[in-house]
Design an enzyme around this catalytic site. Sequence first.
Site, PDB file in Angstrom:
ATOM      1  CB  THR A  68      -5.655  12.982  64.844  1.00 40.39           C
ATOM      2  OG1 THR A  68      -6.743  13.731  65.380  1.00 40.39           O
ATOM      3  CG2 THR A  68      -6.025  11.511  64.788  1.00 40.39           C
ATOM      4  CD  GLU A  69      -0.283  18.131  62.511  1.00 38.96           C
ATOM      5  OE1 GLU A  69      -0.236  19.142  61.808  1.00 38.96           O
ATOM      6  OE2 GLU A  69       0.435  17.119  62.327  1.00 38.96           O
TER       7      GLU A  69
END
Length: 230
Positions: A68-69
């Site tokens: 995930t960013e």
Amino acid sequence: MSTDATAATGPSTTGGVPVAADRPLGVDELAAVIARDIPAGAFVNLGIGQPTRIADHLPADLGVVLHTENGMLGMGPKAEGDLIDPDLTNAGKVPVTELPGAAYFHHADSFAMMRGGHLDVCVLGAYQVSERGDLANWHTGKPDDIPAVGGAMDLAIGAKDVYVMMTLFTKSGAPKLVPRCTYPLTGVACVSRVYTEVATFDLRPDGVHVLRTYGLTVDELRARLDIELH
């Protein structure tokens, strides 16, 4: 996935989810199709919006590691009920679960992974994709669009393979797979595959190849798109 565009003539099953080929796919059906195409053991980022649904269709034994960013490796499916932790979300602020071995890190480290070529696949939404693989997914000129390109730029250029998950046509019927993007670009010649509710396309050096159709024939697609299809 079959490379014969005419082979999709009946229902099939992907990860336990029925996939009908005689009509356009729903969002979860399309997410299941994409999940099937992700290589075992791959490190993958799922973009905000519809691509996050793919996490719910990845077989546990595939060994895919979701990034995930906002700083997590080992994301699991969407969290529901008692599993919801308000401090545990994906980049779109959707509550998610964690898999054994999950790790957390600084936002800067997350972007270093994205920019450094450490992701095998990312799946992004899009407003437009050109036949050469240019991606436009952050601005259409509307006042309420997001104000900047954000991490999509880093994902589009940093991932080894960029898949796009989108509808093939706008609400007005205009194609979103186009000869040339008219919206501001996120990345140039970066998209390798486009998944839509009516067809899956491979973007190759020699042009756009139809891999599978759902509810439309290749001739019907040719009549509605302004690009050459192989």
